[in-house]
Scaffold this motif. Structure first.
Motif, PDB file in Angstrom:
ATOM      1  N   ASP A 141      34.112  28.173  38.757  1.00  0.00           N
ATOM      2  CA  ASP A 141      35.118  28.153  37.696  1.00  0.00           C
ATOM      3  C   ASP A 141      36.405  28.767  38.250  1.00  0.00           C
ATOM      4  O   ASP A 141      36.774  29.901  37.942  1.00  0.00           O
ATOM      5  CB  ASP A 141      34.616  28.939  36.480  1.00  0.00           C
ATOM      6  N   VAL A 142      37.075  28.006  39.086  1.00  0.00           N
ATOM      7  CA  VAL A 142      38.257  28.504  39.802  1.00  0.00           C
ATOM      8  C   VAL A 142      39.394  28.825  38.836  1.00  0.00           C
ATOM      9  O   VAL A 142      40.130  29.795  39.025  1.00  0.00           O
ATOM     10  CB  VAL A 142      38.719  27.473  40.856  1.00  0.00           C
ATOM     11  N   GLU A 143      39.541  28.021  37.793  1.00  0.00           N
ATOM     12  CA  GLU A 143      40.638  28.223  36.849  1.00  0.00           C
ATOM     13  C   GLU A 143      40.537  29.598  36.180  1.00  0.00           C
ATOM     14  O   GLU A 143      41.534  30.314  36.057  1.00  0.00           O
ATOM     15  CB  GLU A 143      40.625  27.114  35.794  1.00  0.00           C
ATOM     16  N   SER A 144      39.324  29.953  35.755  1.00  0.00           N
ATOM     17  CA  SER A 144      39.142  31.268  35.135  1.00  0.00           C
ATOM     18  C   SER A 144      39.406  32.393  36.129  1.00  0.00           C
ATOM     19  O   SER A 144      39.981  33.432  35.774  1.00  0.00           O
ATOM     20  CB  SER A 144      37.719  31.404  34.579  1.00  0.00           C
ATOM     21  N   ALA A 145      38.994  32.184  37.378  1.00  0.00           N
ATOM     22  CA  ALA A 145      39.239  33.195  38.407  1.00  0.00           C
ATOM     23  C   ALA A 145      40.741  33.431  38.574  1.00  0.00           C
ATOM     24  O   ALA A 145      41.195  34.574  38.728  1.00  0.00           O
ATOM     25  CB  ALA A 145      38.623  32.760  39.730  1.00  0.00           C
ATOM     26  N   ARG A 146      41.514  32.368  38.531  1.00  0.00           N
ATOM     27  CA  ARG A 146      42.967  32.494  38.682  1.00  0.00           C
ATOM     28  C   ARG A 146      43.588  33.195  37.475  1.00  0.00           C
ATOM     29  O   ARG A 146      44.531  33.976  37.619  1.00  0.00           O
ATOM     30  CB  ARG A 146      43.584  31.117  38.885  1.00  0.00           C
ATOM     31  N   VAL A 147      43.054  32.909  36.305  1.00  0.00           N
ATOM     32  CA  VAL A 147      43.550  33.582  35.090  1.00  0.00           C
ATOM     33  C   VAL A 147      43.289  35.078  35.166  1.00  0.00           C
ATOM     34  O   VAL A 147      44.195  35.895  34.918  1.00  0.00           O
ATOM     35  CB  VAL A 147      42.882  32.981  33.836  1.00  0.00           C
ATOM     36  N   PHE A 148      42.068  35.460  35.539  1.00  0.00           N
ATOM     37  CA  PHE A 148      41.726  36.881  35.599  1.00  0.00           C
ATOM     38  C   PHE A 148      42.484  37.587  36.730  1.00  0.00           C
ATOM     39  O   PHE A 148      42.915  38.733  36.574  1.00  0.00           O
ATOM     40  CB  PHE A 148      40.219  37.058  35.781  1.00  0.00           C
ATOM     41  N   ALA A 149      42.652  36.915  37.867  1.00  0.00           N
ATOM     42  CA  ALA A 149      43.366  37.528  38.988  1.00  0.00           C
ATOM     43  C   ALA A 149      44.833  37.776  38.622  1.00  0.00           C
ATOM     44  O   ALA A 149      45.356  38.879  38.845  1.00  0.00           O
ATOM     45  CB  ALA A 149      43.270  36.636  40.221  1.00  0.00           C
ATOM     46  N   SER A 150      45.498  36.785  38.069  1.00  0.00           N
ATOM     47  CA  SER A 150      46.910  36.930  37.717  1.00  0.00           C
ATOM     48  C   SER A 150      47.097  37.952  36.601  1.00  0.00           C
ATOM     49  O   SER A 150      48.012  38.786  36.650  1.00  0.00           O
ATOM     50  CB  SER A 150      47.497  35.583  37.285  1.00  0.00           C
ATOM     51  N   THR A 151      46.246  37.890  35.597  1.00  0.00           N
ATOM     52  CA  THR A 151      46.356  38.844  34.486  1.00  0.00           C
ATOM     53  C   THR A 151      46.158  40.267  34.973  1.00  0.00           C
ATOM     54  O   THR A 151      46.916  41.180  34.597  1.00  0.00           O
ATOM     55  CB  THR A 151      45.317  38.506  33.399  1.00  0.00           C
ATOM     56  N   SER A 152      45.156  40.469  35.811  1.00  0.00           N
ATOM     57  CA  SER A 152      44.887  41.806  36.343  1.00  0.00           C
ATOM     58  C   SER A 152      46.066  42.318  37.167  1.00  0.00           C
ATOM     59  O   SER A 152      46.464  43.480  37.046  1.00  0.00           O
ATOM     60  CB  SER A 152      43.627  41.790  37.220  1.00  0.00           C
ATOM     61  N   PHE A 153      46.621  41.456  38.010  1.00  0.00           N
ATOM     62  CA  PHE A 153      47.736  41.865  38.870  1.00  0.00           C
ATOM     63  C   PHE A 153      48.933  42.312  38.036  1.00  0.00           C
ATOM     64  O   PHE A 153      49.491  43.393  38.249  1.00  0.00           O
ATOM     65  CB  PHE A 153      48.151  40.711  39.786  1.00  0.00           C
ATOM     66  N   PHE A 154      49.350  41.488  37.073  1.00  0.00           N
ATOM     67  CA  PHE A 154      50.554  41.816  36.303  1.00  0.00           C
ATOM     68  C   PHE A 154      50.324  43.006  35.368  1.00  0.00           C
ATOM     69  O   PHE A 154      51.240  43.811  35.151  1.00  0.00           O
ATOM     70  CB  PHE A 154      51.026  40.588  35.519  1.00  0.00           C
ATOM     71  N   LEU A 155      49.107  43.132  34.824  1.00  0.00           N
ATOM     72  CA  LEU A 155      48.804  44.312  34.008  1.00  0.00           C
ATOM     73  C   LEU A 155      48.865  45.588  34.844  1.00  0.00           C
ATOM     74  O   LEU A 155      49.394  46.618  34.403  1.00  0.00           O
ATOM     75  CB  LEU A 155      47.424  44.178  33.372  1.00  0.00           C
ATOM     76  N   ALA A 156      48.323  45.522  36.065  1.00  0.00           N
ATOM     77  CA  ALA A 156      48.338  46.695  36.946  1.00  0.00           C
ATOM     78  C   ALA A 156      49.763  47.059  37.350  1.00  0.00           C
ATOM     79  O   ALA A 156      50.141  48.236  37.368  1.00  0.00           O
ATOM     80  CB  ALA A 156      47.479  46.436  38.185  1.00  0.00           C
ATOM     81  N   PHE A 157      50.552  46.050  37.692  1.00  0.00           N
ATOM     82  CA  PHE A 157      51.943  46.303  38.083  1.00  0.00           C
ATOM     83  C   PHE A 157      52.714  46.931  36.923  1.00  0.00           C
ATOM     84  O   PHE A 157      53.489  47.881  37.107  1.00  0.00           O
ATOM     85  CB  PHE A 157      52.608  44.994  38.511  1.00  0.00           C
ATOM     86  N   LEU A 158      52.483  46.407  35.703  1.00  0.00           N
ATOM     87  CA  LEU A 158      53.138  46.947  34.513  1.00  0.00           C
ATOM     88  C   LEU A 158      52.688  48.384  34.241  1.00  0.00           C
ATOM     89  O   LEU A 158      53.510  49.258  33.930  1.00  0.00           O
ATOM     90  CB  LEU A 158      52.834  46.056  33.303  1.00  0.00           C
TER      91      LEU A 158
END
Length: 379
Positions: free
Chosen positions: A3-20
């Protein structure tokens, strides 16, 4: 599950939340700079240096937070080399940057802070490059940011035990600094050296556990309980063997590590004394750390969280305040709280895991799981 699409959603969300989150910590830290440093245990004489150094640390907070996320994503995609390259390069650059800025340009504490900030952003750039060069299946892009609150809560719930483990370590160090402050700057300096020595222990034990987590998680999901049990045994053997050897080194020759951080004979004497007391229980840390990470890898995030709270909140912090009341040397009471908490927490964690494993990792447990899945399919 491909489920690559979900992996990309979780990776991007995690990155931007952490940066914020890192940005918010940096801004709030700078807005309340002096009270923040006081809260962390700074004395009047240490405060100017703390402010100078922490300014740059707070500026680099977004890079630190987001790099941690990318490092974990790369490891779980099997790209451990990229993760190591990013972290190691940042660390090496920081070392040489310190040498140049402190000794060559005579910038002192400010130079150490600048070196750390620059190396963190360079490390972040290295870690993010595999995502942009499409070396991994995950992606980091704003378009993959989730719009579902359930995804965010899932990320937070899964990472919360790790947040508690790391965060409570910071809180306990803060309280130890505050309790050491009445005994002078030498006590705080010794406490600082002891916490650096702990990092040798903590980072390697944590690294072993992080390498173990994907193995155990994948095999638990694949219902290969035999391999899960073997991986847990191997994890415990590695972490406990390392912790016991480290403990013996500290008990027999603590000055070998302490002298790395200072050449002041008086401070070395205080730090050696503090190290022997503070880390007396580190031989038990391997079991506590390894089994707590095992619970997390096997989907027992709540249990892992409770065990993290047990060690720091239930045991350590109250003992820091209670034990000095019964000790002639009050500072001894502050330092001895750590080994007592470590030994008690390791005992409780070991018992809890043995009980859980007997119920959930045995051959009988596997048979029950297979039967339940078969019954579910039939209905």
């Amino acid at each position: 599950a491909h489920d690559v699409e979900s992996a990309r959603v979780f990776a991007s969300t995690s990155f931007f939340l952490a940066f914020l989150a890192g940005g918010c910590i940096g801004i709030l830290g700078l807005l309340f700079h002096v009270p923040f440093m006081r809260l962390l245990g700074s004395t009047d004489s240490i405060l100017p240096y703390a402010l100078e150094y922490s300014t740059w640390i707070l500026i680099s907070a977004p890079a630190m937070a987001s790099s941690c996320v990318m490092n974990n994503i790369l490891r779980y995609e099997g790209k451990a080399f990229f993760a190591m390259l990013g972290l190691a390069s940042g660390g090496i650059l920081n070392i040489f940057g310190d040498m140049f800025l402190i000794f060559e340009l005579n910038l002192g504490v400010r130079g150490a802070g600048i070196s750390t900030a620059v190396s963190q952003y360079i490390s972040m750039a290295i870690l993010i490059s595999p995502f942009f060069r499409k070396k991994v299946q995950s992606r980091i892009h704003i378009r993959y940011m989730t719009r579902r609150l359930s995804d965010v809560t899932n990320i937070i719930a899964t990472g919360f035990p790790s947040l508690m483990r790391q965060g409570l370590n910071s809180i306990s160090v803060m309280i130890l600094n505050q309790c050491s402050a009445p005994y002078g700057d030498a006590a705080i300096a010794a406490m600082s050296i002891v916490t650096r020595v702990i990092m040798f222990l903590f980072c390697i034990a944590l690294g072993i556990g992080q390498g173990f987590q994907p193995v155990s998680a994948f095999n638990y999901g694949a219902k290969n309980y035999v391999r899960v049990r073997k991986s847990v045994k191997l994890l415990l053997c590695c972490t406990m063997a390392y912790c016991v050897l480290f403990w013996l080194l500290l008990m027999l020759a603590p000055q070998l590590l302490v002298s790395v951080f200072t050449s002041d004979p008086e401070l070395i004497g205080t730090a050696v004394w503090a190290t022997r007391i503070f880390l007396f229980g580190c031989f038990a840390f391997g079991a506590q750390c390894g089994l707590q990470q095992s619970f997390l890898a096997l989907g027992q995030a709540k249990v892992s969280l409770l065990l993290a709270l047990l060690r720091k909140i239930v045991l350590l912090i109250p003992l820091i305040y209670i034990l000095p009341l019964f000790c002639t040397n009050k500072l001894f009471g502050v330092f001895v709280a750590e080994p007592i908490a470590d030994i008690l927490a390791a005992t409780v964690t070991t018992i809890a895991f043995l009980v859980w494993a007997k119920k959930n990792l045995s051959d009988e447990a596997l048979q029950r799981r297979l039967e339940a899945e078969a019954a579910l399919k039939s209905t």
